[in-house]
Design an enzyme around this catalytic site. Structure first.
Site, PDB file in Angstrom:
ATOM      1  N   ARG A  35       0.813  -1.218   0.000  1.00  0.00           N
ATOM      2  CA  ARG A  35       0.000   0.000   0.000  1.00  0.00           C
ATOM      3  C   ARG A  35       0.846   1.268   0.000  1.00  0.00           C
ATOM      4  O   ARG A  35       0.322   2.369  -0.170  1.00  0.00           O
ATOM      5  CB  ARG A  35      -0.913   0.017   1.233  1.00  0.00           C
ATOM      6  N   TRP A  82       2.798   6.097   2.088  1.00  0.00           N
ATOM      7  CA  TRP A  82       3.058   6.539   0.708  1.00  0.00           C
ATOM      8  C   TRP A  82       2.886   8.048   0.755  1.00  0.00           C
ATOM      9  O   TRP A  82       1.775   8.543   0.931  1.00  0.00           O
ATOM     10  CB  TRP A  82       2.046   5.897  -0.233  1.00  0.00           C
ATOM     11  N   GLY A 109      -5.391   9.312   5.480  1.00  0.00           N
ATOM     12  CA  GLY A 109      -6.398  10.289   5.104  1.00  0.00           C
ATOM     13  C   GLY A 109      -5.829  11.691   5.108  1.00  0.00           C
ATOM     14  O   GLY A 109      -4.615  11.884   5.280  1.00  0.00           O
ATOM     15  N   LYS A 497       2.096  -2.190 -18.427  1.00  0.00           N
ATOM     16  CA  LYS A 497       2.869  -3.143 -17.619  1.00  0.00           C
ATOM     17  C   LYS A 497       4.358  -2.867 -17.800  1.00  0.00           C
ATOM     18  O   LYS A 497       5.116  -2.843 -16.833  1.00  0.00           O
ATOM     19  CB  LYS A 497       2.577  -4.599 -18.009  1.00  0.00           C
ATOM     20  N   GLU A 500       5.401   0.508 -16.157  1.00  0.00           N
ATOM     21  CA  GLU A 500       5.232   0.496 -14.708  1.00  0.00           C
ATOM     22  C   GLU A 500       6.346  -0.255 -13.982  1.00  0.00           C
ATOM     23  O   GLU A 500       6.817   0.185 -12.932  1.00  0.00           O
ATOM     24  CB  GLU A 500       3.885  -0.188 -14.451  1.00  0.00           C
TER      25      GLU A 500
END
Ligand code: M6R
Length: 620
Positions: A35, A82, A109, A497, A500
């Site tokens: 994440r 992140w 958040g 793909k 990335e």
């Protein structure tokens, strides 16, 4: 209207129980690292106060830090970040503490009115050490906590009082050194799950954080506040004292989220596709009527649908774009696809005749969530195509189809794409059967659908050959991906793909567009990968190959096995089995996933965690 708010793409885990809490937090963070992986930290109640361990970079760094400076605790919170607001440095790393240092919080958040709250707290003498809005929330909760008498339920009340003043989104876990064993969690616009164990309880931003320890979970709703300790949990809302939420059982286990013998999650997930395809079709093929049955769409009167709208981002959007061709072909119903991020700000007409699907592996992508809410705001139902059970989109949509692909950990989406594409083919089939698609045609498609896992298996068996092609072109600075009709989105997916995970620049075009400008890029240094499997535009693709060759461009053809007409004219070939033309794109994409994978590995890239990315894009 909180759906216009950004969210951080981070991971949260919190634990209270009989185990060594730091070990649980590290295990949870390791599973949440997909994440976000800019910085990580944990806060643990140690009997005297709260001990913090923070580091920039990956969870392995935090692990090393804790090995050097161990913390023993039964209650702790952890976070992997992140970065959006403020650089990924130690100051900005979570957890953040209040003014006393006895209260700590992890937060996903964005607190929108943080400036206002900060100024108020500055006036009260508070000092801040980070650039984060989270530290302000920590101080605000601490401010209320310190003002409450000991006779009150201080931590719960302080959290609720602070959140009542917050504009924005949050998923939080809060601990206080004076209330050991206790964790308060709350969510608004950012997911939070309660994990239930024996003598232990958990909070996490998704179930993967706790699945090594428990599969019994409760998905919280927005505005829920949960109070856990090692032996009990109580859920209330910001405005009420008690609510009941349903328990769920996660249908996969920790082993499903392990790499096993594979060097990367991405490769494991590519190889899982025969299984994930079987899972997405299980119980949905109606052999008696050459039809598809999709429980989540039971209430939709397919025969009355006038138009389809498919919304998604990135790979999920590409699945929709592929399905646009397939659904129109099968049913004649006009299909439109749009970037969720564009749709949410356009004033695009939708009406009761429009069947809307939002496509999302994670079910948390903020633009797709916002697009879905925009559709619903216009009084039209929005159906989800999600993989993650209990995700926000899955819960807020008006019904839909689960992909059952199992956890997808690699940042690059692979098995979720083929499952989305297959589910959309089933939707096209069901729509077609309410129109002019005959039972015989439907049955033929079903027969080929049931062979899809086998055909994908055949592609996987050629992975060494695909690897050789990847090694030949790995030093290219740039590549073109070309395809026509439903293979154009497959070219886009192949290019995405490659970009990335290998960081090679790649552009995808409908093959016929080449002549309208892009052909200027063709040169011996810029290879073109053209999808030229047998279909109605096969001859057109052969002409495109000639045009590129005539300009000294190198051509890699993705062609059907045994197609010597193509293989003899190109520089390299990737061969795949032939199937029904409407399903061929799903087989083709698997070869492109492998091509990108082997290129990235050859270049030494961090395949599962490519730079600058995170798995769930919960930020605008
Ligand atoms: O979870 P979602 O399917 O909503 O995610 C959408 C995109 O962010 C995602 O597909 C992204 O493009 C992939 N990382 C690409 O491999």
């Amino acid at each position: 209207m909180y759906w216009h708010i950004e969210m951080l793409m981070c991971g949260i885990i919190a634990y209270s129980g009989f185990r060594e809490a730091t070990e649980v937090i590290l295990e949870g963070l390791r599973r949440l690292e997909y994440r976000g992986y800019d910085s990580a930290g944990l806060g643990a109640i140690n009997g005297k106060g709260i001990e913090l361990r923070k580091c920039v970079g990956r969870i392995t760094n935090l692990n090393e830090l804790i090995t050097q400076k161990p913390v023993s605790s039964s209650t702790a919170i952890g976070h992997t970040r992140w970065a959006t607001h403020g650089p990924p440095n130690l100051e900005n790393c979570h957890p953040h503490c209040d003014a006393t240092g006895r209260l700590a919080i992890v937060h996903n958040g964005v607190i929108e009115n943080y400036k206002l709250l900060k100024n108020r707290l500055l006036d009260l003498g508070h000092k801040f050490t980070s650039d984060t809005d989270t530290e302000i929330l920590a101080h605000l909760i601490g401010h209320f906590y310190d003002a409450l008498p000991a006779s009150e339920d201080k931590l719960l009340i302080a959290v609720k009082k602070a959140l009542a003043e917050v504009d924005g989104t949050y998923g939080i876990a809060v601990i206080h050194a004076d209330e050991p064993g206790r964790i308060i969690g709350a969510r608004r616009g950012s997911p939070l799950v309660v994990g239930l164990g024996e003598g232990e309880n958990f909070l996490g931003s998704d179930v993967s954080a706790m699945v090594s320890f428990t599969r019994d979970v409760i998905y919280l709703n927005d505005l829920d506040v949960v109070d856990i300790n090692d032996s009990s949990y109580k859920i209330s809302t910001l405005h009420t004292t008690k609510v009941t939420r349903q328990k769920s059982r996660v249908d996969w286990d920790a082993g499903d989220a392990e790499k096993g013998e594979f060097p990367h999650f991405m490769l494991k997930e590519i190889f899982e596709q025969p299984t994930s395809l079987r899972n997405v079709m299980r119980g949905r093929l109606n052999w008696d009527h050459g039809d598809a049955k999709l429980g989540g769409l039971q209430e939709v009167k397919l025969s009355q649908v006038k138009r389809i709208l498919l919304l998604g981002c990135g790979t999920a959007l590409h699945a929709g774009m592929m399905a646009e061709y397939v659904i129109e072909e099968l049913s004649g119903v006009p299909v439109e696809t749009d970037f969720s991020s564009e749709f949410r700000y356009r004033n695009s007409p939708v009406d009761q005749g429009t069947l809307v699907f939002v496509i999302s592996q994670s079910g948390e992508t903020v633009d797709t969530l916002a697009a879905m809410r925009e559709v619903q705001r216009k009084g039209v139902k929005a159906y989800g195509l999600c993989n993650v059970v209990g995700s926000t989109i899955a819960r807020e949509s008006d019904g839909g189809v689960y992909l059952h692909a199992g956890p997808e950990i690699g940042v690059a989406a692979t098995k979720s794409f083929t499952s989305q594409a297959t589910a959309l083919v089933l939707i096209g089939l069901a729509l077609g059967r309410t129109r002019s698609l005959s039972a015989r045609e439907g049955s033929e498609l079903l027969a080929e659908l049931s062979r899809l896992p086998e055909n994908v298996e055949k592609v996987l068996n050629t992975s060494e050959a695909i690897k050789k092609v990847a090694l030949r072109y790995k030093d290219s600075q740039s590549m073109l991906f070309l395809g026509r009709l439903a293979n154009y989105p497959i070219a886009m997916e192949g290019a995405l793909k490659l970009k990335e995970i290998s960081y090679i620049h790649a552009e995808a075009y409908p093959a016929a567009e080449l002549k309208h400008g892009v052909i200027a890029l063709v040169s011996p240094e810029t290879p073109s990968l053209i999808i030229a499997t047998r279909d109605g535009v096969y001859d057109k693709n052969r002409s495109t190959i000639q045009e590129i060759k005539a300009r000294s461009g190198q051509v890699i053809a993705l062609a059907n096995e045994g197609d010597s007409d193509i293989t003899e004219t190109v520089d390299s070939s990737i061969l795949v089995p032939e199937t029904h033309p409407l399903l061929q794109p799903i087989v083709n994409v698997v070869a492109l996933q492998l091509f990108a994978y082997y290129t990235a590995v050859a270049l030494g890239r961090d395949v599962d965690k490519p730079r600058n990315l995170a798995k769930s894009v919960t930020v605008e």
